[in-house]
Design a protein around this motif. Structure first.
Motif, short mmCIF file in Angstrom:
data_model
loop_
_atom_site.label_atom_id
_atom_site.label_comp_id
_atom_site.label_asym_id
_atom_site.label_seq_id
_atom_site.Cartn_x
_atom_site.Cartn_y
_atom_site.Cartn_z
N MET A 53 0.78 -1.14 -0.07
CA MET A 53 0.09 0.09 -0.03
C MET A 53 0.89 1.28 0.02
O MET A 53 0.75 2.21 -0.72
CB MET A 53 -0.89 -0.12 1.26
CG MET A 53 -1.57 1.50 1.75
SD MET A 53 -2.68 1.13 3.18
CE MET A 53 -1.38 1.36 4.49
N SER A 83 1.45 3.83 -3.33
CA SER A 83 1.12 5.22 -3.07
C SER A 83 1.95 6.33 -3.63
O SER A 83 1.55 7.33 -3.80
CB SER A 83 0.61 5.65 -1.38
OG SER A 83 1.89 5.73 -0.99
N VAL A 118 -12.59 9.10 3.35
CA VAL A 118 -11.96 7.88 2.36
C VAL A 118 -12.68 7.39 1.40
O VAL A 118 -12.69 7.37 0.37
CB VAL A 118 -11.13 6.90 3.25
CG1 VAL A 118 -10.58 6.04 2.37
CG2 VAL A 118 -10.04 7.47 4.14
N TYR A 119 -13.89 7.02 1.84
CA TYR A 119 -14.96 6.27 1.08
C TYR A 119 -15.53 7.20 0.17
O TYR A 119 -15.66 6.62 -1.01
CB TYR A 119 -16.09 5.64 2.05
CG TYR A 119 -17.09 5.13 1.32
CD1 TYR A 119 -17.03 4.00 0.36
CD2 TYR A 119 -18.43 5.86 1.20
CE1 TYR A 119 -18.17 3.37 -0.29
CE2 TYR A 119 -19.65 5.14 0.41
CZ TYR A 119 -19.22 4.14 -0.39
OH TYR A 119 -20.48 3.44 -1.19
N LEU A 155 -6.55 5.51 -4.76
CA LEU A 155 -6.58 4.56 -3.73
C LEU A 155 -5.58 4.74 -2.72
O LEU A 155 -5.88 4.51 -1.40
CB LEU A 155 -6.93 3.24 -4.46
CG LEU A 155 -7.55 1.87 -3.64
CD1 LEU A 155 -7.83 0.85 -4.62
CD2 LEU A 155 -6.53 1.24 -2.78
N ALA A 170 -5.76 5.45 1.19
CA ALA A 170 -5.59 4.32 2.18
C ALA A 170 -4.56 4.54 3.08
O ALA A 170 -4.75 4.25 4.38
CB ALA A 170 -5.31 2.85 1.50
N SER A 217 -5.11 5.15 7.22
CA SER A 217 -4.81 4.57 8.22
C SER A 217 -3.45 4.91 8.97
O SER A 217 -3.15 4.44 10.19
CB SER A 217 -4.51 2.77 7.71
OG SER A 217 -3.89 3.06 6.37
N MET A 237 -6.04 -1.30 11.35
CA MET A 237 -6.33 -0.56 10.02
C MET A 237 -7.94 -0.74 9.81
O MET A 237 -8.59 -1.86 10.67
CB MET A 237 -5.83 -1.18 8.86
CG MET A 237 -4.27 -0.76 8.68
SD MET A 237 -3.51 -1.93 7.76
CE MET A 237 -3.79 -1.09 6.11
N VAL A 248 -10.11 0.81 4.57
CA VAL A 248 -8.73 0.61 3.97
C VAL A 248 -8.41 -0.61 3.42
O VAL A 248 -8.16 -0.78 2.30
CB VAL A 248 -7.77 1.26 4.93
CG1 VAL A 248 -6.61 1.03 4.42
CG2 VAL A 248 -7.98 2.82 5.07
N TYR A 303 -10.51 -1.57 0.38
CA TYR A 303 -9.87 -0.84 -0.86
C TYR A 303 -8.57 -1.74 -1.33
O TYR A 303 -8.36 -1.94 -2.54
CB TYR A 303 -9.69 0.45 -0.64
CG TYR A 303 -11.15 1.32 -0.96
CD1 TYR A 303 -11.62 1.23 -1.99
CD2 TYR A 303 -11.60 1.92 0.01
CE1 TYR A 303 -12.91 1.86 -2.29
CE2 TYR A 303 -12.71 2.84 -0.09
CZ TYR A 303 -13.48 2.56 -1.26
OH TYR A 303 -14.66 3.42 -1.52
N VAL A 304 -7.57 -1.57 -0.29
CA VAL A 304 -6.36 -2.31 -0.74
C VAL A 304 -6.40 -3.76 -1.30
O VAL A 304 -5.77 -4.16 -2.30
CB VAL A 304 -5.23 -2.23 0.54
CG1 VAL A 304 -4.03 -3.00 0.12
CG2 VAL A 304 -5.04 -0.57 0.86
#
Lengths: 274, 289
Positions: A29, A33, A228-229, A242, A246, A250, B109, B113, B116-117
């Motif tokens: 992730m 990014s 986020v959503y 995404l 993400a 987090s 988490m 999240v 999605y990941v």
């Protein structure tokens, strides 16, 4: 090194490797990014050649991220205070008396603990709409307080049960009433229990999705996860949106976890075992 | 006597919250489930119509089946994997805390999240899993993991286990730590091998940890909503359409508040039944060991 020593070392090294493999999605992730969409499509597993922060710039400008972080912090604080106060106050008589009434209360609390939010979501939506609590901070704070309260009552009841009664008896001889005993004698001793409880509340407020999704509609009130959503949506999610979203979603809890990992694991586990 | 009763006033505020947010909503849900309430306007009493609808369409039986199947897969795999990790880490004090923290990280988490990941990891278009399979020469296994009705539910279950196996491991480790040293010592002196000590000494003493882990993960998975909501929206072909997803869709997609309430009552009955059966069985098992 003797043979068993080497074997034991190898086994531990293997274990560390296996456990680190479990973290691959987290590394994945973060790595993704920092790459452009074109780079991800071209080489789905590649590491970033350079640190490209463009995705973050876009996400931050479109997400109202900081506002949602502030919202989540504020809601967490309010819910923690309410839950700690209501829960510990209710727990004091429950920890000190056993009779038909306290057993009934504990049964009701257990009912609250076992009821999935989906059972109550429809009526709560209707009630909130009639009371004008939809899309308000007060409404979401009340909803989260109710969700966390049963756990808090159980938690404080077992914690207060372990506090010796001598202090209270002395206070009672000095003519203190129940409220004074709770406020001046019991409450100051509850620090460790409240710390663990605040952990549960924090995790729920930051990560819960269903309640804020259904109860909040205006963007300036969103918690982090809803932001986020709403940023990503459901269809055709683009990787360059995404992954930064993400990570941002987090990051605060992951940072807290790295700092307080031992206490968090111990606290959450103790809360479950109690 | 009067003085003695006053202490219960301290429970009143919490009781009020529980009455407003659990008891009253459940009763209201029950009442609404016998109406055709659509969110606005008058609600008309329709008798058992909503429950008839639930019983007569395979779509809802399927939602129950998907929910239970998902729960069984996750609870079994997560418990066994957590037990395995805990048994190994119990024997490796030097790396125990580090590994426990690493395994626990995904639980920090959120479902959103993680959903999605993993949706992207499973994606047929430049997703990480297929790319990994290609890199090790297993291209033939590559597929759209979430687009295939045969794999979608397992893929989501795997993600769920990934998230919470660290939690299970941590609870089992507490169980291991509570085993008296003398018992382990005695086993060692009798020449019991590591796995023999696990099977004959430790496993029976972990009955309490089993109970906690199984009940916690069952409660957590019966209400699964976020992962399928984000990753598949219940598809493909309703293969991941859980009961909670059905409730939310009826509520906010179709505004069938009455029917959504009936589904909520069904869910409550399902959760209570599972909890009673499980609790009875696990407690008896604890007493027998």
């Amino acid at each position: 090194m003797t043979l068993p020593r080497i074997a034991s070392f190898a086994a531990q090294a293997a274990m560390v490797c296996i456990v680190l493999v479990m973290l691959t999605p987290v590394f994945y992730m973060i790595a993704m990014s920092l790459r452009t969409a074109a780079e991800i499509v071209e080489q789905p597993l590649g590491l970033p050649d350079r640190l490209y922060f463009g995705n973050y710039v876009n996400a931050l400008s479109q997400m109202a991220y900081l506002r949602s972080v502030v919202n989540s912090i504020g809601i967490t604080l309010a819910v923690t205070v309410l839950v700690a106060f209501l829960g510990s106050m209710a727990a004091y008589p429950l920890a000190r008396r056993t009779n038909r009434f306290t057993r009934l209360v504990i049964m009701l609390v257990a009912l609250g603990l076992a009821t999935p939010p989906f059972v109550t979501i429809t009526p709560i939506y209707v009630i909130f709409r009639n009371l004008g609590l939809l899309d308000s901070y007060l409404g979401i704070i009340l909803a989260f307080t109710a969700l966390n309260l049963p756990l808090a009552v159980f938690f404080y009841t077992s914690f207060i049960g372990a506090i010796p009664k001598e202090l209270e008896e002395a206070a009672r001889l000095d003519n203190c009433n129940d409220w004074q005993i709770y406020w001046y004698i019991i409450r100051p001793l509850l620090g460790p229990a409240t710390a663990t409880l605040s952990l549960f509340v924090t995790l729920m407020v930051w990560n819960d999705f269903t309640y804020p999704l259904l109860l909040l509609t205006s963007p300036e009130k969103f918690t982090v996860m809803i932001s986020v959503y709403r940023f990503l949506g459901n269809l055709n999610v683009q990787p360059d949106q995404l992954f930064p979203a993400a990570v941002l979603g987090s990051l605060p809890l992951l940072v807290l976890f790295v700092i307080f990992q031992r206490r968090i694991v111990a606290g959450v586990t103790a809360g479950a075992v109690k | 006597m009067h003085r003695n009763l006053r202490i219960y006033w301290l429970t009143a505020p919490a009781l009020l919250v529980i009455a407003c947010f659990f008891i009253y909503p459940i009763l209201l849900s029950l009442q609404m489930s016998f109406t055709d309430f659509r969110g606005v306007g008058e609600a008309e009493y329709v008798g058992w119509k909503n429950y008839d609808r639930f019983l007569s369409r395979s779509r809802y039986a399927n939602a129950i089946w998907v929910t239970l199947k998902f729960t069984v897969i996750v609870v079994v795999v997560q418990t066994l994997l957590g037990l395995l990790f805990a048994a190994l880490l119990h024997r490796m004090p030097a790396i125990r805390n580090f590994c426990r923290a690493v395994l626990f990280t995904p639980a920090m988490m959120s479902f959103v999240v993680v959903g999605y990941v993993w949706q992207f990891i499973y994606s047929p278009f430049s997703g990480g899993l297929n790319a990994l399979l290609a890199a090790v020469g297993l291209d033939s296994l590559a597929r759209g993991w979430l687009g295939d009705p045969d794999t979608a539910l397992y893929a989501i279950a795997f993600t769920h286990v990934w998230m919470f196996v660290g939690y299970t491991t941590a609870i089992f480790l507490v169980g291991f730590a509570n085993i008296p040293q003398e018992i382990e010592e005695a086993g060692r002196l009798d020449g019991a091998k590591s796995w023999q000590r696990f099977w004959y000494l430790e496993r029976p003493l972990l009955a309490g940890s089993f109970t906690v882990n199984i009940i916690l993960s069952t409660i957590g998975t019966l209400k699964t909503f976020e992962l399928p909501f984000i990753m598949t929206r219940g598809g493909p072909d309703r293969a991941t359409n859980t009961l909670s997803l059905e409730i939310v869709n009826n509520l906010f997609g179709a505004y069938r508040f009455g029917f959504a309430s009936a589904l909520s009552i069904v869910m409550l009955i399902m959760v209570v039944l599972v909890a009673l059966v499980q609790n009875g069985y696990l407690r008896r098992r604890e007493e027998n060991t």
